[in-house]
Design a protein around this motif. Sequence first.
Motif, PDB file in Angstrom:
ATOM      1  N   VAL A  29       0.839  -1.202   0.000  1.00 33.75           N
ATOM      2  CA  VAL A  29       0.000   0.000   0.000  1.00 33.75           C
ATOM      3  C   VAL A  29       0.879   1.259   0.000  1.00 33.75           C
ATOM      4  O   VAL A  29       0.626   2.213  -0.731  1.00 33.75           O
ATOM      5  CB  VAL A  29      -0.942   0.003   1.223  1.00 33.75           C
ATOM      6  CG1 VAL A  29      -1.627   1.361   1.374  1.00 33.75           C
ATOM      7  CG2 VAL A  29      -1.985  -1.101   1.089  1.00 33.75           C
ATOM      8  N   ARG A  30       1.941   1.236   0.817  1.00 32.17           N
ATOM      9  CA  ARG A  30       2.825   2.392   0.924  1.00 32.17           C
ATOM     10  C   ARG A  30       3.814   2.491  -0.238  1.00 32.17           C
ATOM     11  O   ARG A  30       4.363   3.563  -0.507  1.00 32.17           O
ATOM     12  CB  ARG A  30       3.600   2.321   2.235  1.00 32.17           C
ATOM     13  CG  ARG A  30       2.782   2.620   3.476  1.00 32.17           C
ATOM     14  CD  ARG A  30       2.668   4.101   3.744  1.00 32.17           C
ATOM     15  NE  ARG A  30       3.983   4.689   3.972  1.00 32.17           N
ATOM     16  CZ  ARG A  30       4.589   4.742   5.150  1.00 32.17           C
ATOM     17  NH1 ARG A  30       3.995   4.212   6.231  1.00 32.17           N
ATOM     18  NH2 ARG A  30       5.779   5.306   5.278  1.00 32.17           N
ATOM     19  N   GLY A  31       4.068   1.368  -0.888  1.00 27.25           N
ATOM     20  CA  GLY A  31       5.072   1.352  -1.938  1.00 27.25           C
ATOM     21  C   GLY A  31       6.486   1.238  -1.423  1.00 27.25           C
ATOM     22  O   GLY A  31       7.455   1.414  -2.167  1.00 27.25           O
ATOM     23  N   GLU A  32       6.632   0.889  -0.149  1.00 29.41           N
ATOM     24  CA  GLU A  32       7.939   0.708   0.468  1.00 29.41           C
ATOM     25  C   GLU A  32       7.761  -0.185   1.686  1.00 29.41           C
ATOM     26  O   GLU A  32       6.681  -0.244   2.277  1.00 29.41           O
ATOM     27  CB  GLU A  32       8.531   2.054   0.892  1.00 29.41           C
ATOM     28  CG  GLU A  32       7.706   2.804   1.919  1.00 29.41           C
ATOM     29  CD  GLU A  32       8.285   4.167   2.246  1.00 29.41           C
ATOM     30  OE1 GLU A  32       9.207   4.605   1.534  1.00 29.41           O
ATOM     31  OE2 GLU A  32       7.807   4.788   3.218  1.00 29.41           O
ATOM     32  N   PRO A  33       8.811  -0.905   2.086  1.00 34.00           N
ATOM     33  CA  PRO A  33       8.665  -1.801   3.239  1.00 34.00           C
ATOM     34  C   PRO A  33       8.403  -1.021   4.518  1.00 34.00           C
ATOM     35  O   PRO A  33       8.997   0.032   4.751  1.00 34.00           O
ATOM     36  CB  PRO A  33      10.013  -2.537   3.298  1.00 34.00           C
ATOM     37  CG  PRO A  33      10.954  -1.677   2.528  1.00 34.00           C
ATOM     38  CD  PRO A  33      10.155  -0.979   1.492  1.00 34.00           C
ATOM     39  N   VAL A  34       7.489  -1.540   5.328  1.00 33.35           N
ATOM     40  CA  VAL A  34       7.173  -0.926   6.614  1.00 33.35           C
ATOM     41  C   VAL A  34       7.108  -2.025   7.663  1.00 33.35           C
ATOM     42  O   VAL A  34       6.839  -3.187   7.352  1.00 33.35           O
ATOM     43  CB  VAL A  34       5.833  -0.164   6.580  1.00 33.35           C
ATOM     44  CG1 VAL A  34       5.885   0.988   5.605  1.00 33.35           C
ATOM     45  CG2 VAL A  34       4.674  -1.105   6.228  1.00 33.35           C
ATOM     46  N   SER A  35       7.378  -1.659   8.910  1.00 28.71           N
ATOM     47  CA  SER A  35       7.186  -2.570  10.032  1.00 28.71           C
ATOM     48  C   SER A  35       5.868  -2.236  10.710  1.00 28.71           C
ATOM     49  O   SER A  35       5.541  -1.060  10.884  1.00 28.71           O
ATOM     50  CB  SER A  35       8.342  -2.441  11.033  1.00 28.71           C
ATOM     51  OG  SER A  35       9.550  -2.917  10.478  1.00 28.71           O
ATOM     52  N   VAL A  36       5.119  -3.269  11.066  1.00 28.36           N
ATOM     53  CA  VAL A  36       3.829  -3.071  11.710  1.00 28.36           C
ATOM     54  C   VAL A  36       3.852  -3.756  13.069  1.00 28.36           C
ATOM     55  O   VAL A  36       4.531  -4.769  13.252  1.00 28.36           O
ATOM     56  CB  VAL A  36       2.673  -3.626  10.857  1.00 28.36           C
ATOM     57  CG1 VAL A  36       2.624  -2.945   9.499  1.00 28.36           C
ATOM     58  CG2 VAL A  36       2.779  -5.142  10.694  1.00 28.36           C
ATOM     59  N   PRO A  37       3.128  -3.224  14.048  1.00 21.44           N
ATOM     60  CA  PRO A  37       3.023  -3.919  15.332  1.00 21.44           C
ATOM     61  C   PRO A  37       2.225  -5.207  15.154  1.00 21.44           C
ATOM     62  O   PRO A  37       1.299  -5.261  14.337  1.00 21.44           O
ATOM     63  CB  PRO A  37       2.285  -2.925  16.224  1.00 21.44           C
ATOM     64  CG  PRO A  37       1.523  -2.048  15.264  1.00 21.44           C
ATOM     65  CD  PRO A  37       2.369  -1.956  14.032  1.00 21.44           C
ATOM     66  N   THR A  38       2.607  -6.234  15.864  1.00 18.11           N
ATOM     67  CA  THR A  38       1.902  -7.511  15.760  1.00 18.11           C
ATOM     68  C   THR A  38       1.115  -7.765  17.033  1.00 18.11           C
ATOM     69  O   THR A  38       1.522  -7.363  18.121  1.00 18.11           O
ATOM     70  CB  THR A  38       2.878  -8.662  15.516  1.00 18.11           C
ATOM     71  OG1 THR A  38       3.835  -8.707  16.584  1.00 18.11           O
ATOM     72  CG2 THR A  38       3.609  -8.478  14.203  1.00 18.11           C
ATOM     73  N   GLY A  39      -0.016  -8.458  16.876  1.00 19.16           N
ATOM     74  CA  GLY A  39      -0.834  -8.834  18.017  1.00 19.16           C
ATOM     75  C   GLY A  39      -0.816 -10.331  18.193  1.00 19.16           C
ATOM     76  O   GLY A  39       0.133 -11.017  17.802  1.00 19.16           O
ATOM     77  N   SER A  40      -1.872 -10.858  18.752  1.00 22.29           N
ATOM     78  CA  SER A  40      -2.009 -12.293  18.952  1.00 22.29           C
ATOM     79  C   SER A  40      -2.857 -12.863  17.818  1.00 22.29           C
ATOM     80  O   SER A  40      -3.880 -12.289  17.444  1.00 22.29           O
ATOM     81  CB  SER A  40      -2.673 -12.580  20.299  1.00 22.29           C
ATOM     82  OG  SER A  40      -2.893 -13.960  20.462  1.00 22.29           O
ATOM     83  N   THR A  41      -2.408 -13.965  17.248  1.00 24.31           N
ATOM     84  CA  THR A  41      -3.163 -14.615  16.181  1.00 24.31           C
ATOM     85  C   THR A  41      -2.935 -16.112  16.226  1.00 24.31           C
ATOM     86  O   THR A  41      -1.841 -16.573  16.592  1.00 24.31           O
ATOM     87  CB  THR A  41      -2.757 -14.073  14.795  1.00 24.31           C
ATOM     88  OG1 THR A  41      -3.402 -14.832  13.766  1.00 24.31           O
ATOM     89  CG2 THR A  41      -1.251 -14.127  14.578  1.00 24.31           C
ATOM     90  N   THR A  42      -3.941 -16.887  15.854  1.00 23.43           N
ATOM     91  CA  THR A  42      -3.767 -18.332  15.743  1.00 23.43           C
ATOM     92  C   THR A  42      -2.877 -18.684  14.562  1.00 23.43           C
ATOM     93  O   THR A  42      -2.337 -19.787  14.506  1.00 23.43           O
ATOM     94  CB  THR A  42      -5.123 -19.025  15.580  1.00 23.43           C
ATOM     95  OG1 THR A  42      -5.809 -18.479  14.464  1.00 23.43           O
ATOM     96  CG2 THR A  42      -5.971 -18.873  16.834  1.00 23.43           C
TER      97      THR A  42
END
Length: 377
Positions: free
Chosen positions: A264-277
Motif C-alpha cells: 500500500v505504501r510502496g515501500e517496506p514498513v514494520s507493523v506492530p503484531t498482536g495475537s493470532t492463531t
Amino acid sequence: MSKTSFPYDGPAARRLPWYARSEPGTWTCEPPPADVRDFHVGLPGYAPTALTELPTLARDFGVGRVFVKDESARLGLPAFKALGASWAIHRVLARRPAGGGPVRLVTATDGNHGRAVARTARLFGQRAQVFVPRGVHPAAVTAIEDEGADVVLVPGPYDEAVRRAADAAAGGPDTVLVQDTAWPGYERIPGWIVEGYSTLFAETDEQLRASGVEAPGLVVVPAGVGSLAQAAVAHYRGRGAGSAPTALMTVEPDTAACVLAGLVRGEPVSVPTGSTTMAGLNCGTVSTLAWPYLRHGLDAAVAVTDAESADAARELAAAGVSSGPCGAASSAGARAALTGDGAAVRRKALGIGPTSTVVLLSTEGADANPHAEEGAR
C-alpha cells in the motif's frame, strides 16, 4: 502503479484489507537453480506432497478448478519449511573446510522453521539452537526440543527473537545463523532458504500438467516475512516472456499484515503484531531480500481474521485436507477476494473468471500448529 480498496462484505461486516496492482505486471527475474529438486529427491523420506482438487471450493469461488498443495507431510514434518532449511544447511556445510568440527546452527522461529532447522541439523550431524518468541504454544516448543535442539524462550515478539538469534550466532566461525528472513548484510542464507522452496512449485507444475492444466490463473500464498511468496514470484516470473500469466496473491493475518502495508505504501514498513492463531504468519517486518520480488512481482494481497482462517481449516478438513491456521489462510484469502461485495472488481484485478484454475498453498498440517484447535472454537 498500484491501488488499494476496502470493499465491505455486508452492512455489518468489517472492511476487507485489500491491495491490487492497477496495471498488469511485466516484471521478470532469474529462475531458481535447477539442482534444488535433485537435492531434495536424494533426502531420506522425500516424496512430492499431494495436490488435491476440491470441486466444492471451485463452485464456492466461482472458478473452473481449485487445487490445494497439501504440505501437511513434508520430509517427515507437518509443514513445507524443511525444503528451505535443508537446502540452506546443505549449502552452508558444503562451503566449510573438509574435516571441520560440528557447527551450531542458530535460528528464530514461530514453530515450523525452527523445527525444520533442528531436524536437518540432526540429520546432518550438527547442533541447533532455536530462539522462540512469546505466544508459541508449549507443544510446538516441545516438538523443537524433541528434534534435539537447545531452545531459548524469548519474552518478546518474533522480531525480538530474530535479533537474539543473530546476536547468538555472532559468536565465532563454528556458529551459523540460518534465518528465513533477511536484512542488509544478511541475505545469502535467506536466499538459499528461498531457493529450497522452489521444489514445491516444480512439483505443482508437474501435478497440474498431469491434471490437464498448463498454468494456474491464480496462486494464493500465505505470507509471513515473505520468503515463500518470494519463491513463488521467482518461479512464476522467472519463466520469461511468452509464458502463460499467473496472478500471485499473498494472505496475512489482519493483525500482522506487513506485506500488505508495504505494498500500500510502496515501500517496506514494520507493523506492530498482536495475537493470532496464524502464529507462523505473525511477523511485523518483511524480509529485505523478499521485498523487491513482492513489490514488483505480486498482483494482490489480502488480510484475513483468525475466524476466517478457522472456518477455512474446517472446510478443508471436511474435504480431506489437513490444514492448520497458516495453511488455511490461503483458502480464507481466496474466499475473501473472489466472493462477497466488491468481488467483481477484485476478480477483474486478478484476471479470474469462471474457467480459471486457482492453486491454494496449504503450508502446514493441522498437527503443525497447536493453536489450530483453539482457533476453531
